[in-house]
Design a protein around this motif. Structure first.
Motif, PDB file in Angstrom:
ATOM      1  N   GLN A  97     -30.350 -13.584  -3.825  1.00  0.00           N
ATOM      2  CA  GLN A  97     -29.843 -14.873  -3.353  1.00  0.00           C
ATOM      3  C   GLN A  97     -30.200 -15.989  -4.325  1.00  0.00           C
ATOM      4  O   GLN A  97     -29.396 -16.890  -4.570  1.00  0.00           O
ATOM      5  N   ASP A 103     -25.882 -16.752   0.248  1.00  0.00           N
ATOM      6  CA  ASP A 103     -26.721 -16.377   1.394  1.00  0.00           C
ATOM      7  C   ASP A 103     -26.143 -15.101   2.018  1.00  0.00           C
ATOM      8  O   ASP A 103     -25.254 -15.150   2.859  1.00  0.00           O
ATOM      9  N   CYS A 106     -26.196 -13.750   6.332  1.00  0.00           N
ATOM     10  CA  CYS A 106     -26.639 -14.965   7.032  1.00  0.00           C
ATOM     11  C   CYS A 106     -26.379 -14.913   8.529  1.00  0.00           C
ATOM     12  O   CYS A 106     -26.950 -15.707   9.280  1.00  0.00           O
TER      13      CYS A 106
END
Length: 131
Positions: A97, A103, A106
């Protein structure tokens, strides 16, 4: 040489993991977010395509032992590295990341996301059978 070598080896590993689970989430791509992450461009005009300097994969699975995630980060070089040990390119999701500014995973519950993202690389390799 990259696509038919090291990248194909990584793709084969992902396919073998997918064959042993009912669900395997995979995200992969190349870095084209900044000029320093692009090697060159191929084509011209509207057909101009950037060639990434780095490629990545992130995979996530549920197992009877719990949730697991693994990242791969590899520099795009025009050389045969098909005999390289995949463990050389393993990173945990937290590191991936930071490298990609993406991300991954997530939508996982925060506690699960934190666990799979921050696992030390040695533990990630062990969970996925990469040494």
């Amino acid at each position: 040489k990259f696509n038919a070598g090291l990248w194909e080896k990584m793709e084969s590993q992902i396919r073998s993991w997918a064959a042993t689970r009912d669900t395997l989430y995979v995200c992969k791509g190349g870095t084209i977010d900044a000029a320093e992450n692009i090697i060159t461009y191929i084509g011209s005009g509207d057909n101009r395509i950037p060639v990434p300097k780095y490629f990545f994969m992130a995979a996530y699975r549920n197992t009877p032992e719990g949730t697991q995630a693994i990242g791969f980060w590899v520099e795009h070089k025009n050389e045969d590295r098909s005999n390289d040990n995949l463990g050389t390119y393993v990173v945990n999701i937290y590191e991936l990341q930071k490298l990609t500014d993406i991300d991954f995973f997530c939508n996982l519950p925060d506690d699960t996301e934190s666990k799979v993202e921050n696992l030390p690389v040695a533990n990630v390799k062990r969970e996925w059978g990469i040494y």
